[in-house]
Design a protein around this motif. Structure first.
Motif, PDB file in Angstrom:
ATOM      1  N   MET A   1       5.049  16.553  31.599  1.00  0.00           N
ATOM      2  CA  MET A   1       4.119  16.735  30.337  1.00  0.00           C
ATOM      3  C   MET A   1       2.776  15.829  30.439  1.00  0.00           C
ATOM      4  N   GLY A   2       1.814  16.791  30.100  1.00  0.00           N
ATOM      5  CA  GLY A   2       0.473  16.503  30.374  1.00  0.00           C
ATOM      6  C   GLY A   2       0.238  15.384  29.103  1.00  0.00           C
ATOM      7  N   ILE A   3      -1.177  15.042  29.175  1.00  0.00           N
ATOM      8  CA  ILE A   3      -1.656  13.938  28.327  1.00  0.00           C
ATOM      9  C   ILE A   3      -1.680  14.572  26.635  1.00  0.00           C
ATOM     10  N   PHE A   4      -2.050  15.757  26.678  1.00  0.00           N
ATOM     11  CA  PHE A   4      -1.855  16.331  25.325  1.00  0.00           C
ATOM     12  C   PHE A   4      -0.408  16.621  24.789  1.00  0.00           C
ATOM     13  N   GLY A   5       0.451  16.805  25.560  1.00  0.00           N
ATOM     14  CA  GLY A   5       1.855  16.858  25.240  1.00  0.00           C
ATOM     15  C   GLY A   5       2.337  15.380  24.921  1.00  0.00           C
ATOM     16  N   ARG A   6       1.843  14.441  25.776  1.00  0.00           N
ATOM     17  CA  ARG A   6       2.333  13.200  25.254  1.00  0.00           C
ATOM     18  C   ARG A   6       1.935  12.599  23.834  1.00  0.00           C
ATOM     19  N   LEU A   7       0.358  13.120  23.603  1.00  0.00           N
ATOM     20  CA  LEU A   7       0.074  12.678  22.269  1.00  0.00           C
ATOM     21  C   LEU A   7       0.531  13.562  21.347  1.00  0.00           C
ATOM     22  N   ALA A   8       1.026  14.950  21.513  1.00  0.00           N
ATOM     23  CA  ALA A   8       1.831  15.582  20.692  1.00  0.00           C
ATOM     24  C   ALA A   8       2.947  14.754  20.239  1.00  0.00           C
ATOM     25  N   THR A   9       3.579  14.599  21.414  1.00  0.00           N
ATOM     26  CA  THR A   9       4.977  13.732  21.212  1.00  0.00           C
ATOM     27  C   THR A   9       4.712  12.428  20.290  1.00  0.00           C
ATOM     28  N   GLY A  10       3.485  11.690  20.430  1.00  0.00           N
ATOM     29  CA  GLY A  10       3.410  10.439  19.824  1.00  0.00           C
ATOM     30  C   GLY A  10       3.181  10.727  18.291  1.00  0.00           C
ATOM     31  N   LEU A  11       2.199  11.947  18.007  1.00  0.00           N
ATOM     32  CA  LEU A  11       2.119  12.335  16.721  1.00  0.00           C
ATOM     33  C   LEU A  11       3.232  12.361  15.907  1.00  0.00           C
ATOM     34  N   ARG A  12       4.330  13.387  16.633  1.00  0.00           N
ATOM     35  CA  ARG A  12       5.571  13.637  16.171  1.00  0.00           C
ATOM     36  C   ARG A  12       6.429  12.355  15.766  1.00  0.00           C
ATOM     37  N   LEU A  13       6.431  11.240  16.797  1.00  0.00           N
ATOM     38  CA  LEU A  13       6.977  10.186  16.374  1.00  0.00           C
ATOM     39  C   LEU A  13       6.489   9.405  15.395  1.00  0.00           C
ATOM     40  N   ALA A  14       5.044   9.622  15.093  1.00  0.00           N
ATOM     41  CA  ALA A  14       4.555   8.851  13.905  1.00  0.00           C
ATOM     42  C   ALA A  14       5.169   9.630  12.536  1.00  0.00           C
ATOM     43  N   ARG A  15       5.050  10.995  12.674  1.00  0.00           N
ATOM     44  CA  ARG A  15       5.535  11.427  11.679  1.00  0.00           C
ATOM     45  C   ARG A  15       7.025  11.326  11.290  1.00  0.00           C
ATOM     46  N   GLY A  16       7.758  11.219  12.192  1.00  0.00           N
ATOM     47  CA  GLY A  16       9.244  10.882  12.076  1.00  0.00           C
ATOM     48  C   GLY A  16       9.258   9.223  11.525  1.00  0.00           C
ATOM     49  N   SER A  17       8.460   8.455  11.996  1.00  0.00           N
ATOM     50  CA  SER A  17       8.430   7.076  11.477  1.00  0.00           C
ATOM     51  C   SER A  17       7.978   7.077  10.025  1.00  0.00           C
ATOM     52  N   LEU A  18       7.162   8.042   9.585  1.00  0.00           N
ATOM     53  CA  LEU A  18       6.744   8.027   8.205  1.00  0.00           C
ATOM     54  C   LEU A  18       7.854   8.630   7.431  1.00  0.00           C
ATOM     55  N   ALA A  19       8.725   9.326   7.761  1.00  0.00           N
ATOM     56  CA  ALA A  19       9.666   9.930   7.050  1.00  0.00           C
ATOM     57  C   ALA A  19      10.991   8.795   6.945  1.00  0.00           C
ATOM     58  N   VAL A  20      11.086   7.936   7.898  1.00  0.00           N
ATOM     59  CA  VAL A  20      12.079   6.888   7.899  1.00  0.00           C
ATOM     60  C   VAL A  20      11.440   5.838   6.774  1.00  0.00           C
ATOM     61  N   LEU A  21       9.926   5.623   6.704  1.00  0.00           N
ATOM     62  CA  LEU A  21       9.442   4.670   6.027  1.00  0.00           C
ATOM     63  C   LEU A  21       9.396   5.394   4.537  1.00  0.00           C
ATOM     64  N   ARG A  22       9.345   6.476   4.323  1.00  0.00           N
ATOM     65  CA  ARG A  22       9.394   7.141   2.889  1.00  0.00           C
ATOM     66  C   ARG A  22      10.870   6.831   2.297  1.00  0.00           C
ATOM     67  N   ASP A  23      11.844   7.170   3.158  1.00  0.00           N
ATOM     68  CA  ASP A  23      13.164   7.305   2.767  1.00  0.00           C
ATOM     69  C   ASP A  23      13.643   5.717   2.373  1.00  0.00           C
ATOM     70  N   HIS A  24      13.048   4.840   3.450  1.00  0.00           N
ATOM     71  CA  HIS A  24      13.477   3.508   3.160  1.00  0.00           C
ATOM     72  C   HIS A  24      12.141   2.428   3.071  1.00  0.00           C
ATOM     73  N   PRO A  25      11.335   2.376   1.839  1.00  0.00           N
ATOM     74  CA  PRO A  25      10.084   1.794   1.639  1.00  0.00           C
ATOM     75  C   PRO A  25      10.603   0.231   1.866  1.00  0.00           C
ATOM     76  N   LYS A  26      11.693  -0.055   1.722  1.00  0.00           N
ATOM     77  CA  LYS A  26      12.089  -1.602   1.953  1.00  0.00           C
ATOM     78  C   LYS A  26      11.659  -1.857   3.122  1.00  0.00           C
ATOM     79  N   LEU A  27      11.517  -1.181   4.113  1.00  0.00           N
ATOM     80  CA  LEU A  27      10.989  -1.765   5.438  1.00  0.00           C
ATOM     81  C   LEU A  27       9.667  -2.256   5.484  1.00  0.00           C
ATOM     82  N   LEU A  28       8.934  -1.960   4.464  1.00  0.00           N
ATOM     83  CA  LEU A  28       7.490  -2.586   4.318  1.00  0.00           C
ATOM     84  C   LEU A  28       7.524  -3.903   4.188  1.00  0.00           C
ATOM     85  N   ALA A  29       8.617  -4.326   3.757  1.00  0.00           N
ATOM     86  CA  ALA A  29       8.984  -6.068   3.297  1.00  0.00           C
ATOM     87  C   ALA A  29       8.686  -6.798   4.514  1.00  0.00           C
TER      88      ALA A  29
END
Length: 270
Positions: A1-29
């Motif tokens: 996987m090239g650098i752009f593929g890694r970056l795309a994976t990173g963005l998907r990780l960020a998107r998944g993390s946002l979904a976790v935080l959306r469903d569990h806003p308590k984590l912001l504490a």
């Protein structure tokens, strides 16, 4: 996987993390409480040192600065450990608990403190090299800092989820980074991009408030400052939470050999 593929994976990780935080806003504490505790600690210790030395440099002031380095690292690591514990609970279908996760982090307080002391010593050494007049020393500082950041990327989750000594923690973290170096780099880049965009939104909100509200008066100016502080600090807190969530997802993937919820269908490229 090239650098752009890694970056795309990173963005998907960020998107998944946002979904976790959306469903569990308590984590912001966790980043919120940790940030406040860190500021109070720094202000108290530094203020006491300045008063005690009359504002002059000396051994007491340098000792206080080192203490600030250790204490702030410990506080940041402690609340990151609690955040990661709560995040893994959500991956296992449980509702996160601030109290339960802080208690879990507290059980590893001595390991976290030992890590904070080592990190402080290394940080001082790196700073000394950076401030050297020798170009070679400055170049060494850059590569040393980079290598240290990479080797210790998974130190906190290893401490909170595994019972290993400090030396074993470093080797374990290094092994996980070696296994998931591309994903780790992509996660950092992806979360950094999302955090930057959130901060940019905060800046835009502040600018709009400045032109819309009557900022010519003291009360109006204070309102604009308050809006800006809430928007920008809120964006930074979200970014800190996303970093902890994404790192926990990578750790769970590497150690439990399954993709955590919210990250299904991702190609981690192992």
């Amino acid at each position: 996987m090239g650098i752009f593929g890694r970056l795309a994976t990173g963005l998907r990780l960020a998107r998944g993390s946002l979904a976790v935080l959306r469903d569990h806003p308590k984590l912001l504490a966790f980043p919120l409480i940790g940030g406040v505790a860190g500021l109070v600690f720094i202000a108290t210790l530094l203020g006491g040192a300045v008063v005690g030395t009359g504002g002059e440099s000396g051994p007491v002031l340098y000792a206080a600065l080192f203490g600030i380095y250790v204490g702030s690292t410990f506080i940041a690591s402690f609340f990151t450990a609690a955040l990661m514990h709560a995040t893994r609970e959500t991956f296992h279908g449980e509702q996160p608990s601030v109290r339960r996760s802080m208690a879990a982090a507290w059980r590893h307080k001595w390991s976290l403190l030992a890590w904070a002391v080592v990190a402080a010593v290394v940080g001082v050494l790196i700073r000394a090299l950076e401030e050297s007049n020798e170009l070679v020393a400055q170049v060494v500082a850059v590569f040393f800092a980079l290598g240290w950041a990479v080797m210790t990327y998974f130190v906190v989750p290893v401490i909170v989820f595994e019972d290993t000594g400090l030396r074993g923690t470093f080797s374990r973290s290094g092994g996980l980074v070696k296994e998931l170096w591309g994903e780790s780099l992509g996660a950092e880049a992806g979360v950094s991009i999302v955090t930057f965009l959130l901060v940019l939104v905060g800046v835009v909100v502040t600018a709009v408030a400045f032109f819309v509200l009557p900022s010519g008066t003291l009360a109006g100016f204070l309102v604009v400052v308050a809006i800006g502080a809430v928007a920008i600090v809120g964006a930074l807190l979200v970014g800190m939470a996303l970093t902890g969530i994404a790192k926990t997802a990578l750790y769970v993937y590497a150690t439990e050999d399954e993709t955590p919820p919210y990250f299904g269908g991702m190609d981690f490229g192992r």
